[in-house]
Design an enzyme around this catalytic site. Structure first.
Site, short mmCIF file in Angstrom:
data_model
loop_
_atom_site.label_atom_id
_atom_site.label_comp_id
_atom_site.label_asym_id
_atom_site.label_seq_id
_atom_site.Cartn_x
_atom_site.Cartn_y
_atom_site.Cartn_z
N PHE A 114 0.39 -7.82 15.48
CA PHE A 114 1.00 -8.37 14.27
C PHE A 114 2.34 -9.00 14.62
CE2 PHE A 114 0.26 -8.12 9.67
CZ PHE A 114 -1.10 -7.87 9.68
N HIS A 229 5.81 -15.54 3.36
CA HIS A 229 4.76 -15.31 4.35
C HIS A 229 4.19 -16.67 4.74
CE1 HIS A 229 1.01 -13.95 6.10
NE2 HIS A 229 1.38 -12.69 5.97
N ARG A 273 7.77 -13.48 10.42
CA ARG A 273 7.42 -14.36 9.31
C ARG A 273 8.51 -15.36 8.96
NH1 ARG A 273 4.47 -9.59 5.83
NH2 ARG A 273 2.71 -9.51 7.25
C1 LIG Z 1 -1.37 -9.83 -0.61
C2 LIG Z 1 -0.52 -8.80 0.07
C3 LIG Z 1 -0.89 -8.31 1.30
C4 LIG Z 1 -0.11 -7.34 1.93
N1 LIG Z 1 -0.51 -6.87 3.15
C5 LIG Z 1 0.22 -5.90 3.75
C6 LIG Z 1 -0.20 -5.33 4.98
O1 LIG Z 1 -1.25 -5.68 5.53
N2 LIG Z 1 0.56 -4.37 5.53
C7 LIG Z 1 1.72 -3.94 4.96
O2 LIG Z 1 2.36 -3.04 5.51
N3 LIG Z 1 2.13 -4.45 3.78
C8 LIG Z 1 1.41 -5.41 3.16
N4 LIG Z 1 1.84 -5.91 1.97
C9 LIG Z 1 2.97 -5.28 1.28
C10 LIG Z 1 2.55 -3.94 0.71
O3 LIG Z 1 1.22 -4.02 0.27
C11 LIG Z 1 3.42 -3.52 -0.47
O4 LIG Z 1 4.77 -3.59 -0.12
C12 LIG Z 1 3.10 -2.09 -0.90
O5 LIG Z 1 1.72 -1.94 -1.10
C13 LIG Z 1 3.85 -1.76 -2.17
O6 LIG Z 1 3.41 -0.52 -2.66
P1 LIG Z 1 4.13 0.12 -3.90
O7 LIG Z 1 3.47 1.41 -4.16
O8 LIG Z 1 5.59 0.09 -3.69
O9 LIG Z 1 3.86 -0.90 -5.13
P2 LIG Z 1 2.52 -1.44 -5.82
O10 LIG Z 1 1.31 -1.15 -5.08
O11 LIG Z 1 2.80 -2.87 -6.17
O12 LIG Z 1 2.46 -0.59 -7.18
C14 LIG Z 1 3.40 -0.77 -8.21
C15 LIG Z 1 3.03 0.11 -9.39
O13 LIG Z 1 4.08 0.09 -10.33
C16 LIG Z 1 3.55 0.02 -11.63
N5 LIG Z 1 4.56 -0.60 -12.51
C17 LIG Z 1 5.28 -1.73 -12.30
N6 LIG Z 1 6.09 -1.95 -13.35
C18 LIG Z 1 5.88 -0.95 -14.24
C19 LIG Z 1 6.42 -0.64 -15.51
N7 LIG Z 1 7.31 -1.41 -16.14
N8 LIG Z 1 5.96 0.49 -16.12
C20 LIG Z 1 5.02 1.29 -15.54
N9 LIG Z 1 4.49 1.01 -14.33
C21 LIG Z 1 4.92 -0.08 -13.70
C22 LIG Z 1 2.29 -0.80 -11.50
O14 LIG Z 1 1.42 -0.48 -12.54
C23 LIG Z 1 1.77 -0.33 -10.13
O15 LIG Z 1 0.94 0.79 -10.30
C24 LIG Z 1 1.07 -6.88 1.32
C25 LIG Z 1 1.44 -7.37 0.08
C26 LIG Z 1 0.68 -8.35 -0.52
C27 LIG Z 1 1.16 -8.90 -1.84
#
Ligand SMILES: Cc1cc2nc3c(=O)[nH]c(=O)nc-3n(C[C@H](O)[C@H](O)[C@H](O)COP(=O)(O)OP(=O)(O)OC[C@H]3O[C@@H](n4cnc5c(N)ncnc54)[C@H](O)[C@@H]3O)c2cc1C
Length: 566
Positions: A114, A229, A273
């Site tokens: 990566f 990205h 990136r």
């Molecule tokens: C297309 C894509 C591909 C990626 N690929 C990779 C990868 O291969 N490897 C890597 O390390 N990272 C990757 N990333 C980054 C990584 O996926 C994210 O940083 C990580 O999954 C974030 O997880 P999280 O639990 O913080 O948030 P999320 O998974 O975004 O969850 C956020 C949660 O908050 C809740 N929420 C938001 N606002 C509110 C509100 N006002 N009230 C109640 N609930 C709320 C939502 O309902 C959701 O459940 C990628 C990101 C993207 C967009």
């Protein structure tokens, strides 16, 4: 009023890992505006990093150095050290929870290359890594005593006298607004790519958690650092994983040249990136985009059908469905896409939210995952480090909450927090002005992409800030057509737009102040990194409508800053 010990706001990887851990010790609820399985984590494709050394010998020291260098020396090295040391353990824990990682011939967890990592250390499940992680951790949460409040939108978090007391949330199906009284809150609301027009982020990624913090008088850290990205599908921004280049994909311009050799001769397509996105943008600005347009090609053809079908099935599907291109036969049109937010709610290494640049924690309040800034990614995140961050700091925040709960009681909930949240929604419900929230959001996204994108300068940033303030002002005169309480998505979208407008102002304000180029923040008018004046974290406070910037030292332990080349 609902009452629990711990409220986890968000059901992505960070939130579910936190809930899974803390629920063995305390009465736990997960409040999520969408069903947890629709969280953006599910879209992650490429992998999750750890120096397992299954492909080539590797060590946490090398993972640490790559991450520090990738962060352009803005990442806090004590945090990075914890992360890389605990990474293998985190992967094994996830494996034991049931995550179906892809395997090597001998049955070990497979690892691929990566960007910015000098060793292949991305553990993956084909290009469905996030989906697999999210589903597995969710399944493991189901048998636990966790109360899920799906489709509840968090409006505010209550902090009084330095102690967290719960949240206020709106039930989307009914319009009901309620207090969730708790001893502790863990914010895990994810990223905020939706401030930009071309983004890889899900519709839900509107940075609501940042406004929970701002609304409680808390600061945000390093917001000017937004990652673009390099391989978003042309026009859509949908992500094609870096794993595609990890497997050997090329980037080519209109003359068929692998242009990365002029920008990162050693690492080529596997440079970090920020470096590749700038290279692509430069090619396009110089007329070397395909047909002179604003896209270049990601070419996978030489990998052959078998490899593409086995390791990159989703990438192929996305290219076929959204661009009508089969990567086995043709190169894929791509452009940089707003992808990841390095900044966020500042926390300690234990996941505690802090209220100032002296690291004073708020009792009972935690944040983890993409909405938090702990800061391990500094000015630029390396791919696969954020799933790791979400999984590990979700758990660490839970562990801190468990300690805290041993001596904590429910503190009285300040009624005025609930009243002002209700008043905010009530005002929207009767709003009958001439402006529309979707139009304002569209104008914001357009402006952010054009004036606060990959290349920035003072003039464009000033214009961007003025535009955001104009949009904030116009937001006061919006109209809402739907007056109903049932599934009023118009009101939800208006609340999200308001959030986007609030924190975008802070992104731009911090970007204007930071007169240097570091990681993802590139100022054409200040093209050098300036360690003497800017090796520091931005802490942005917003009080009575005015932003105030303070700064915090970067923790440097093992690797003193030096020039960054690839
Ligand atoms: C297309 C894509 C591909 C990626 N690929 C990779 C990868 O291969 N490897 C890597 O390390 N990272 C990757 N990333 C980054 C990584 O996926 C994210 O940083 C990580 O999954 C974030 O997880 P999280 O639990 O913080 O948030 P999320 O998974 O975004 O969850 C956020 C949660 O908050 C809740 N929420 C938001 N606002 C509110 C509100 N006002 N009230 C109640 N609930 C709320 C939502 O309902 C959701 O459940 C990628 C990101 C993207 C967009």
């Amino acid at each position: 009023m609902k009452k629990h010990d711990v409220i986890v706001v968000g059901g992505g990887l960070a939130g579910l890992r936190a809930a899974w851990k803390v629920s063995d010790f305390a009465d736990t609820a997960v409040v999520s505006k969408i069903h947890p399985l629709r969280s953006h984590t599910g879209a992650a494709q490429g992998g999750i990093a750890a120096s397992l050394g299954n492909a080539t010998p590797d060590s946490w020291e090398e993972h640490m150095f790559d991450t520090v260098k990738g962060s352009d020396y803005l990442g806090d090295q004590d945090v990075i050290e914890v992360l890389v040391k605990e990474a293998p353990q985190t992967i094994y824990e996830l494996e034991h929870l049931g995550v179906a990682f892809s395997r090597t011939e001998e049955g070990k967890i497979a690892q691929r290359a990566f960007g910015g990592h000098t060793k292949p250390r991305a553990c993956y499940a084909a290009d469905w890594t996030g989906h697999t992680l999210l589903h597995t951790v969710y399944e493991q949460c189901v048998p636990k005593k966790i109360k899920f409040y799906d489709e509840w939108f968090a409006l505010s978090v209550a902090v009084q006298d330095g102690v967290c007391r719960g949240i206020v949330a709106l039930e989307i199906p009914t319009g009901r607004i309620e207090i969730f009284h708790s001893k502790s809150v863990i914010i895990t609301t994810g990223g905020y790519g939706r401030a930009f027009k071309i983004t890889s982020n899900a519709l839900a990624n509107t940075g609501d958690g940042l406004n929970l913090a701002l609304g409680a008088g808390l600061p945000l850290e390093d917001m000017e650092f937004v990652q673009f990205h390099p391989t978003g599908l042309y026009r859509h921004g949908i992500l094609l994983t870096e794993g595609a280049r990890g497997e050997g994909g090329y980037l080519i311009n209109r003359t068929g040249e692998r242009f990365m050799k002029r920008y990162a001769p050693e690492k080529m397509e596997l440079a970090p990136r920020d470096v590749i996105s700038r290279a692509e943008q430069t090619e396009m600005d110089e007329g070397k985009g395909i047909d002179g347009k604003d896209f270049v090609y990601l070419d996978l053809r030489h990998l052959g059908a078998a490899k593409i079908l086995e390791a990159l099935p989703q990438t192929r599907d996305l290219a076929m469905s959204f661009a009508g291109v089969d990567p086995i036969k043709n190169p894929i049109p791509i452009q940089p896409t707003a992808h990841y937010s390095m900044g966020g709610i500042p926390t300690t290494i234990a996941g505690q939210v802090i209220m100032d640049e002296k690291n004073t924690p708020v009792a009972g309040l935690y944040a983890a995952g993409e909405c938090a800034c702990v800061s391990m990614h500094g000015a630029n995140r390396l791919g696969t480090n954020s799933l790791l961050d979400a999984a590990m700091f979700g758990k660490r925040a839970a562990e801190s909450a468990i300690e805290y709960l041993k001596g904590a009681e429910h503190q009285p909930f300040p009624e005025e927090v609930c009243e002002s949240a209700k008043e905010k929604v009530r005002r929207l419900r009767v709003a009958n002005g001439p402006e529309s929230a979707p139009k304002l959001r569209h104008e914001l996204q357009e402006t952010m992409t054009q004036k606060c994108g990959i290349f920035r300068d003072e003039e464009r940033l000033d214009e961007c800030l003025a535009k955001i303030r104009e949009l904030q002002d116009r937001f006061q005169r919006i109209g809402i057509g739907d007056r109903s309480l049932t599934f009023n998505t118009e009101i939800i979208e208006a609340l999200e737009t308001q959030n986007l407008l609030e924190f975008s102002e802070i992104i731009v304000y911090g970007a204007i102040a930071r007169r240097e180029s570091r990681g993802a923040h590139w100022r054409v008018d200040y093209p050098k990194r300036d360690d003497q004046n800017w090796l520091k974290h931005t802490m942005a406070f917003k009080k009575e409508g005015k932003i105030e910037l303070r700064y915090k030292d970067v923790t440097i332990t093992k690797f003193p800053p030096k020039e960054r080349g690839y």
